[in-house]
Design a protein around this motif. Structure first.
Motif, PDB file in Angstrom:
ATOM      1  N   GLY A 124     -59.589   1.588   8.151  1.00 55.10           N
ATOM      2  CA  GLY A 124     -60.105   2.628   9.040  1.00 55.10           C
ATOM      3  C   GLY A 124     -59.006   3.339   9.797  1.00 55.10           C
ATOM      4  O   GLY A 124     -59.025   4.568   9.943  1.00 55.10           O
ATOM      5  N   ALA A 125     -58.001   2.584  10.253  1.00 52.40           N
ATOM      6  CA  ALA A 125     -56.901   3.181  11.004  1.00 52.40           C
ATOM      7  C   ALA A 125     -56.070   4.105  10.121  1.00 52.40           C
ATOM      8  O   ALA A 125     -55.667   5.201  10.543  1.00 52.40           O
ATOM      9  CB  ALA A 125     -56.026   2.087  11.601  1.00 52.40           C
ATOM     10  N   ALA A 126     -55.800   3.681   8.876  1.00 54.58           N
ATOM     11  CA  ALA A 126     -55.018   4.520   7.972  1.00 54.58           C
ATOM     12  C   ALA A 126     -55.773   5.781   7.589  1.00 54.58           C
ATOM     13  O   ALA A 126     -55.200   6.878   7.515  1.00 54.58           O
ATOM     14  CB  ALA A 126     -54.649   3.722   6.721  1.00 54.58           C
ATOM     15  N   ALA A 127     -57.079   5.659   7.349  1.00 56.48           N
ATOM     16  CA  ALA A 127     -57.890   6.841   7.018  1.00 56.48           C
ATOM     17  C   ALA A 127     -57.923   7.817   8.182  1.00 56.48           C
ATOM     18  O   ALA A 127     -57.810   9.038   7.994  1.00 56.48           O
ATOM     19  CB  ALA A 127     -59.296   6.404   6.634  1.00 56.48           C
ATOM     20  N   GLU A 128     -58.058   7.313   9.387  1.00 61.95           N
ATOM     21  CA  GLU A 128     -58.066   8.165  10.575  1.00 61.95           C
ATOM     22  C   GLU A 128     -56.728   8.883  10.736  1.00 61.95           C
ATOM     23  O   GLU A 128     -56.678  10.087  11.051  1.00 61.95           O
ATOM     24  CB  GLU A 128     -58.374   7.328  11.806  1.00 61.95           C
ATOM     25  N   ALA A 129     -55.642   8.137  10.508  1.00 62.13           N
ATOM     26  CA  ALA A 129     -54.314   8.739  10.631  1.00 62.13           C
ATOM     27  C   ALA A 129     -54.109   9.839   9.594  1.00 62.13           C
ATOM     28  O   ALA A 129     -53.552  10.908   9.909  1.00 62.13           O
ATOM     29  CB  ALA A 129     -53.243   7.667  10.472  1.00 62.13           C
ATOM     30  N   LEU A 130     -54.564   9.617   8.366  1.00 60.79           N
ATOM     31  CA  LEU A 130     -54.404  10.638   7.324  1.00 60.79           C
ATOM     32  C   LEU A 130     -55.282  11.844   7.601  1.00 60.79           C
ATOM     33  O   LEU A 130     -54.832  12.989   7.471  1.00 60.79           O
ATOM     34  CB  LEU A 130     -54.735  10.028   5.955  1.00 60.79           C
ATOM     35  N   ALA A 131     -56.527  11.613   7.996  1.00 58.22           N
ATOM     36  CA  ALA A 131     -57.433  12.726   8.287  1.00 58.22           C
ATOM     37  C   ALA A 131     -56.920  13.581   9.449  1.00 58.22           C
ATOM     38  O   ALA A 131     -57.216  14.782   9.524  1.00 58.22           O
ATOM     39  CB  ALA A 131     -58.830  12.199   8.599  1.00 58.22           C
ATOM     40  N   ALA A 325     -56.095  -1.936   0.286  1.00 58.63           N
ATOM     41  CA  ALA A 325     -55.578  -3.261   0.641  1.00 58.63           C
ATOM     42  C   ALA A 325     -54.833  -3.166   1.972  1.00 58.63           C
ATOM     43  O   ALA A 325     -54.066  -2.217   2.197  1.00 58.63           O
ATOM     44  CB  ALA A 325     -54.644  -3.768  -0.453  1.00 58.63           C
ATOM     45  N   PRO A 326     -55.048  -4.097   2.887  1.00 64.18           N
ATOM     46  CA  PRO A 326     -54.435  -3.991   4.215  1.00 64.18           C
ATOM     47  C   PRO A 326     -52.921  -3.784   4.185  1.00 64.18           C
ATOM     48  O   PRO A 326     -52.382  -3.033   5.003  1.00 64.18           O
ATOM     49  CB  PRO A 326     -54.804  -5.334   4.866  1.00 64.18           C
ATOM     50  N   VAL A 327     -52.212  -4.416   3.249  1.00 59.35           N
ATOM     51  CA  VAL A 327     -50.761  -4.255   3.220  1.00 59.35           C
ATOM     52  C   VAL A 327     -50.386  -2.812   2.871  1.00 59.35           C
ATOM     53  O   VAL A 327     -49.417  -2.258   3.423  1.00 59.35           O
ATOM     54  CB  VAL A 327     -50.121  -5.254   2.234  1.00 59.35           C
ATOM     55  N   ALA A 328     -51.137  -2.169   1.984  1.00 56.39           N
ATOM     56  CA  ALA A 328     -50.877  -0.764   1.653  1.00 56.39           C
ATOM     57  C   ALA A 328     -51.283   0.154   2.805  1.00 56.39           C
ATOM     58  O   ALA A 328     -50.633   1.168   3.070  1.00 56.39           O
ATOM     59  CB  ALA A 328     -51.630  -0.380   0.382  1.00 56.39           C
ATOM     60  N   MET A 329     -52.354  -0.208   3.501  1.00 56.16           N
ATOM     61  CA  MET A 329     -52.801   0.597   4.641  1.00 56.16           C
ATOM     62  C   MET A 329     -51.783   0.548   5.781  1.00 56.16           C
ATOM     63  O   MET A 329     -51.570   1.544   6.482  1.00 56.16           O
ATOM     64  CB  MET A 329     -54.163   0.101   5.128  1.00 56.16           C
ATOM     65  N   ALA A 330     -51.160  -0.600   5.952  1.00 54.43           N
ATOM     66  CA  ALA A 330     -50.107  -0.708   6.972  1.00 54.43           C
ATOM     67  C   ALA A 330     -48.962   0.234   6.650  1.00 54.43           C
ATOM     68  O   ALA A 330     -48.421   0.919   7.538  1.00 54.43           O
ATOM     69  CB  ALA A 330     -49.611  -2.147   7.053  1.00 54.43           C
ATOM     70  N   ILE A 336     -47.174   7.831   7.992  1.00 58.23           N
ATOM     71  CA  ILE A 336     -47.673   9.036   8.664  1.00 58.23           C
ATOM     72  C   ILE A 336     -47.123   9.125  10.077  1.00 58.23           C
ATOM     73  O   ILE A 336     -46.710  10.203  10.543  1.00 58.23           O
ATOM     74  CB  ILE A 336     -49.213   9.048   8.661  1.00 58.23           C
ATOM     75  N   ALA A 337     -47.101   7.999  10.776  1.00 58.55           N
ATOM     76  CA  ALA A 337     -46.563   7.990  12.142  1.00 58.55           C
ATOM     77  C   ALA A 337     -45.087   8.375  12.150  1.00 58.55           C
ATOM     78  O   ALA A 337     -44.636   9.143  13.023  1.00 58.55           O
ATOM     79  CB  ALA A 337     -46.760   6.605  12.764  1.00 58.55           C
TER      80      ALA A 337
END
Length: 461
Positions: A124-131, A325-330, A336-337
């Motif tokens: 969810g955090a990675a999707a929010e950051a990309l969006a 996968a959480p490791v890829a999302m991290a 992005i940051a």
């Protein structure tokens, strides 16, 4: 070997280490292998278990074996340091960016792979950051592991909307899985796998009139168009104004627009997206390469709420075990940051604005008639030579002098530079000096070959 200088990244200074020596693999001799022994062993394993052709290609480049990387530099087992201006667009922030490595390391230590049954916060955090950085309205994300998988997701989503015709471009590169390969515009890659996905049409890239005519002939709302804002693998082709005309034709005829920014997105062109350069908002945006942070492979298909609805309403209609996968999302969230907080989009624009005219000047002065054109956008720069053999020679000259570049998969006469946005001033000087030396060597080599061919044959007395 002398290490390249320390590199400042924001407030963090990262020293580039000398790569450690590798020890013999299990079953080998006990002594630490020499560089030549390492080359021979790695080449033999490629030939026996991976790809004989890839082994031969490696030998063509001197049999160099990678042992480490940091920032803009790659190290080899024989103690060389090479400036990495290749990587096919992956390393926008260089290798082993500390923030991305830290995020991935922490995630591995806690929860690297999800159950796929419960909710998982990293996704969810990675999707929010990309969006938050995509064009407006593109808020729904499907994560995948490669650019080709993102293309597959987009084509399947378009099919959910009844789009049975796919319009793509000659020279386009969208990957080599069956659906992505159907859209890829190079018969060389497509030929061995025919028949591919039906209903795919290829049109000349940059010809907006041809697209308008194609869409006008078909039933309304029956097509999707997949296109790149800049065709990287076709030799860096950035026709100005084309993308906005494509978007207008899609709107006029109800076609879905899939914009493949796997290589061009996230700052590579000196803007967040190639779409931003012409104020275009596609129905689907494909992201990859730099999204990985150069650490963990990850890609994404991003769509509007309306277009994403078939995927959003059924959690099992399009899935993958390692998607999100959480490791890829991290890695994705950290990447992005880094791009945002370290100003890498603006840095890519500034570096590109300096490099492109200098590379163009050097190539024109040193190569003369061997050069066709130098073109580019941001940190995607193509050098087109008069024939593919020249490009191969120039690539070899560069690598032998310590700079890595890439050839273009759909245009073998074009050599490409895709350097990271973290190049220092010294790195830039090394790149330009080495490019000048390589161009001069190529020109002299061809001039000597021409003299040899022009030498009159001796007539026996």
């Amino acid at each position: 070997m002398t290490s390249p200088p320390a590199r400042t990244r924001g407030h963090t200074t990262t020293s580039v280490p000398v790569p450690e020596r590798r020890h013999a693999p299990p079953g080998a001799t006990a002594h630490d292998p020499s560089p030549e022994e390492t080359k021979a062993a790695v080449t033999a394993r490629y030939r026996a278990h991976l790809s004989p052709a890839r082994a031969t290609l490696g030998e063509l480049f001197g049999g160099l074996v990678e042992s480490g990387s940091s920032g803009a530099w790659v190290f080899t087992t024989d103690g060389r340091a090479l400036l990495n201006c290749g990587g096919y667009g992956v390393l926008l922030m260089g290798a082993r960016h500390p923030r991305v490595v830290r995020a991935v390391t922490e995630q591995i230590a806690t929860h690297p792979v999800a159950t796929r049954m419960l909710l998982e916060p990293r996704a969810g955090a990675a999707a929010e950051a990309l969006a938050a950085v995509t064009p407006p309205g593109l808020d729904h994300v499907h994560f995948a592991g490669s650019g080709a998988e993102a293309v597959e997701a987009a084509l399947k989503l378009a099919r959910c909307h009844g789009r049975t015709t796919v319009v793509a471009a000659h020279g386009g590169y969208h990957g080599k899985t069956m659906g992505a390969l159907s859209a890829t515009g190079n018969p060389m890659y497509r030929g061995p796998f025919l028949p591919l996905l039906p209903g795919v049409r290829h049109l000349p890239y940059g010809d907006a009139a041809a697209l308008e005519q194609e869409l006008a002939q078909g039933p309304a709302d029956s097509a999707c168009v997949i296109v790149e804002p800049v065709q990287a693998e076709a030799g860096v082709l950035p026709p100005p104004g084309y993308l906005s005309e494509v978007a207008a034709s899609c709107r006029a005829h109800g076609a879905l627009l899939i914009l493949d920014e796997v290589q061009t997105g996230l700052g590579r062109l000196g803007s967040w997206w190639g779409a931003d350069r012409e104020a275009v908002v596609p129905d689907m945006l494909l992201v990859g390469k730099a999204l990985s942070g150069g650490v963990i492979p990850v890609s994404a298909m991003v769509a509007s709420r309306e277009v994403f609805q078939p995927f959003g309403s059924d959690p099992f209609v399009h899935t993958s075990t390692f998607s999100a996968a959480p490791v890829a999302m991290a890695a994705a969230e950290a990447a992005i940051a880094c791009i945002r907080e370290e100003g890498l989009v603006a840095r890519a624009k500034a570096l590109g604005s300096h490099l492109l005219p200098r590379i163009r000047q050097i190539a024109a002065e040193c190569l003369g008639d061997l050069l066709v054109e130098v073109r580019g956008a941001g940190l995607l720069i193509g050098v087109e030579l008069a024939e593919p053999g020249l490009t191969a020679e120039l690539l070899l000259e560069l690598i032998s002098r310590g700079v890595i570049a890439n050839h273009s998969l759909n245009s073998h006469a074009v050599l490409r530079f895709t350097p990271p946005a973290v190049l220092t001033d010294r790195d830039v000087d090394i790149l330009l000096t080495t490019f000048e030396q390589a161009c001069t060597a190529l020109s002299e080599s061809r001039r000597n070959a021409w003299k040899e061919e022009s030498r009159p044959c001796a007539v026996p007395s």
